[in-house]
Write a protein that holds these residues in place. Structure first.
Motif, PDB file in Angstrom:
ATOM      1  N   SER A  43      20.591 -80.631  40.647  1.00  0.00           N
ATOM      2  CA  SER A  43      21.119 -81.855  40.031  1.00  0.00           C
ATOM      3  C   SER A  43      22.579 -82.083  40.404  1.00  0.00           C
ATOM      4  O   SER A  43      22.997 -83.224  40.643  1.00  0.00           O
ATOM      5  CB  SER A  43      20.953 -81.812  38.508  1.00  0.00           C
ATOM      6  OG  SER A  43      21.728 -80.778  37.938  1.00  0.00           O
ATOM      7  N   PRO A  54      28.947 -89.596  36.335  1.00  0.00           N
ATOM      8  CA  PRO A  54      28.697 -89.004  35.011  1.00  0.00           C
ATOM      9  C   PRO A  54      27.219 -88.651  34.755  1.00  0.00           C
ATOM     10  O   PRO A  54      26.931 -87.731  33.999  1.00  0.00           O
ATOM     11  CB  PRO A  54      29.149 -90.072  34.035  1.00  0.00           C
ATOM     12  CG  PRO A  54      29.995 -91.018  34.803  1.00  0.00           C
ATOM     13  CD  PRO A  54      29.601 -90.889  36.228  1.00  0.00           C
ATOM     14  N   VAL A  55      26.300 -89.384  35.390  1.00  0.00           N
ATOM     15  CA  VAL A  55      24.877 -89.106  35.202  1.00  0.00           C
ATOM     16  C   VAL A  55      24.574 -87.677  35.654  1.00  0.00           C
ATOM     17  O   VAL A  55      23.805 -86.946  35.005  1.00  0.00           O
ATOM     18  CB  VAL A  55      24.015 -90.134  35.970  1.00  0.00           C
ATOM     19  CG1 VAL A  55      22.552 -89.764  35.926  1.00  0.00           C
ATOM     20  CG2 VAL A  55      24.258 -91.530  35.441  1.00  0.00           C
ATOM     21  N   THR A  56      25.198 -87.270  36.744  1.00  0.00           N
ATOM     22  CA  THR A  56      25.011 -85.920  37.273  1.00  0.00           C
ATOM     23  C   THR A  56      25.408 -84.876  36.236  1.00  0.00           C
ATOM     24  O   THR A  56      24.694 -83.904  35.995  1.00  0.00           O
ATOM     25  CB  THR A  56      25.874 -85.715  38.534  1.00  0.00           C
ATOM     26  OG1 THR A  56      25.494 -86.661  39.502  1.00  0.00           O
ATOM     27  CG2 THR A  56      25.730 -84.311  39.077  1.00  0.00           C
ATOM     28  N   TYR A  57      26.569 -85.106  35.606  1.00  0.00           N
ATOM     29  CA  TYR A  57      27.079 -84.140  34.643  1.00  0.00           C
ATOM     30  C   TYR A  57      26.216 -84.085  33.384  1.00  0.00           C
ATOM     31  O   TYR A  57      26.030 -83.019  32.802  1.00  0.00           O
ATOM     32  CB  TYR A  57      28.528 -84.460  34.290  1.00  0.00           C
ATOM     33  CG  TYR A  57      29.422 -84.447  35.509  1.00  0.00           C
ATOM     34  CD1 TYR A  57      29.528 -83.302  36.307  1.00  0.00           C
ATOM     35  CD2 TYR A  57      30.144 -85.572  35.889  1.00  0.00           C
ATOM     36  CE1 TYR A  57      30.325 -83.285  37.432  1.00  0.00           C
ATOM     37  CE2 TYR A  57      30.951 -85.563  37.013  1.00  0.00           C
ATOM     38  CZ  TYR A  57      31.036 -84.417  37.778  1.00  0.00           C
ATOM     39  OH  TYR A  57      31.824 -84.409  38.887  1.00  0.00           O
ATOM     40  N   VAL A  58      25.682 -85.219  32.985  1.00  0.00           N
ATOM     41  CA  VAL A  58      24.807 -85.248  31.805  1.00  0.00           C
ATOM     42  C   VAL A  58      23.519 -84.462  32.095  1.00  0.00           C
ATOM     43  O   VAL A  58      23.101 -83.619  31.302  1.00  0.00           O
ATOM     44  CB  VAL A  58      24.490 -86.694  31.374  1.00  0.00           C
ATOM     45  CG1 VAL A  58      23.393 -86.720  30.319  1.00  0.00           C
ATOM     46  CG2 VAL A  58      25.742 -87.385  30.874  1.00  0.00           C
ATOM     47  N   ILE A  59      22.914 -84.746  33.241  1.00  0.00           N
ATOM     48  CA  ILE A  59      21.672 -84.056  33.608  1.00  0.00           C
ATOM     49  C   ILE A  59      21.926 -82.552  33.777  1.00  0.00           C
ATOM     50  O   ILE A  59      21.196 -81.715  33.243  1.00  0.00           O
ATOM     51  CB  ILE A  59      21.067 -84.662  34.896  1.00  0.00           C
ATOM     52  CG1 ILE A  59      20.586 -86.100  34.622  1.00  0.00           C
ATOM     53  CG2 ILE A  59      19.924 -83.808  35.426  1.00  0.00           C
ATOM     54  CD1 ILE A  59      20.183 -86.861  35.856  1.00  0.00           C
ATOM     55  N   GLY A  61      24.320 -80.879  32.451  1.00  0.00           N
ATOM     56  CA  GLY A  61      24.658 -80.354  31.126  1.00  0.00           C
ATOM     57  C   GLY A  61      23.413 -80.049  30.296  1.00  0.00           C
ATOM     58  O   GLY A  61      23.342 -79.036  29.602  1.00  0.00           O
ATOM     59  N   VAL A  62      22.418 -80.949  30.381  1.00  0.00           N
ATOM     60  CA  VAL A  62      21.162 -80.728  29.660  1.00  0.00           C
ATOM     61  C   VAL A  62      20.462 -79.488  30.211  1.00  0.00           C
ATOM     62  O   VAL A  62      20.005 -78.622  29.454  1.00  0.00           O
ATOM     63  CB  VAL A  62      20.243 -81.972  29.751  1.00  0.00           C
ATOM     64  CG1 VAL A  62      18.846 -81.659  29.253  1.00  0.00           C
ATOM     65  CG2 VAL A  62      20.843 -83.135  28.975  1.00  0.00           C
TER      66      VAL A  62
END
Length: 199
Positions: A43, A54-59, A61-62
């Protein structure tokens, strides 16, 4: 004595069965940990290459949160497997005591032998087939030393202390599960009681 032997045999079978299921869980958790670690890497790489921000970091992070959860769960499961294996070792020693099989009682206490002691050599207090190997349940060097001192008559107990110890022994004899758990925990270094409180 037979009922105690049956108790230990039944518990050994139960713990062996539980070990197999815990091993299976550990294998699954190990694979899941690997999978989520790879998903974190993928990811992040995909996010950086495709500039997803930011989408990368959210994914990631999950996936990281799931990975951490799996690590914690796996650690607990591994500790349970160790504990179950220790319980089986404890049971094997109890069964060896019941059967009189001193070959499985490896702690002979030979380093505590005293040349010229009044009775220790005559009564086989230490050595291959000895009182020490039969009755020693201690899991620490301190406990072994204190037990050896008691066997050698180097501990002076008042009548009140002796009666208190006898009462404690009577209570413990009727609580075999607690004894097994305590001994297994002591093998794992989980004993939280002050040594003086245990004697």
């Amino acid at each position: 004595m037979t009922s105690n032997k049956d108790f230990y045999i039944d518990n050994k079978s139960k713990f062996a069965s539980e070990i197999e299921s815990v091993k299976s869980l550990n294998r699954r958790l190990s694979l899941l940990r690997l999978l989520f670690f790879v998903l974190i890497i993928i990811s992040v790489i995909v996010g950086i290459v495709n500039k997803l921000g930011p989408v990368t970091y959210v994914i990631a992070g999950v996936f990281l949160a799931i990975f951490i959860y799996l690590c914690i769960k796996h650690g607990k499961s591994q500790r349970r497997e160790i504990h179950l294996n220790n319980l089986i070792l404890v049971i094997d020693r109890y069964l060896a005591r019941i059967d009189g099989d001193f070959s499985k009682l490896t702690d002979k206490g030979e380093e505590f032998e005293e040349v010229g002691h009044d009775y220790s050599n005559d009564l086989d207090v230490f050595g291959n087939v000895s009182l020490f190997s039969l009755y020693n349940l201690s899991a620490t060097a301190w406990g072994r030393r204190e037990f050896a001192k008691a066997l050698l008559g180097k501990k002076d107990y008042s009548n009140q202390e002796l009666l208190s110890r006898q009462k404690s022994c009577d209570e413990l004899v009727n609580n075999l599960e607690m004894l097994m758990e305590y001994e297994a925990c002591a093998m794992e270094g989980k004993s939280t009681k002050m040594p003086s409180a245990l004697i």
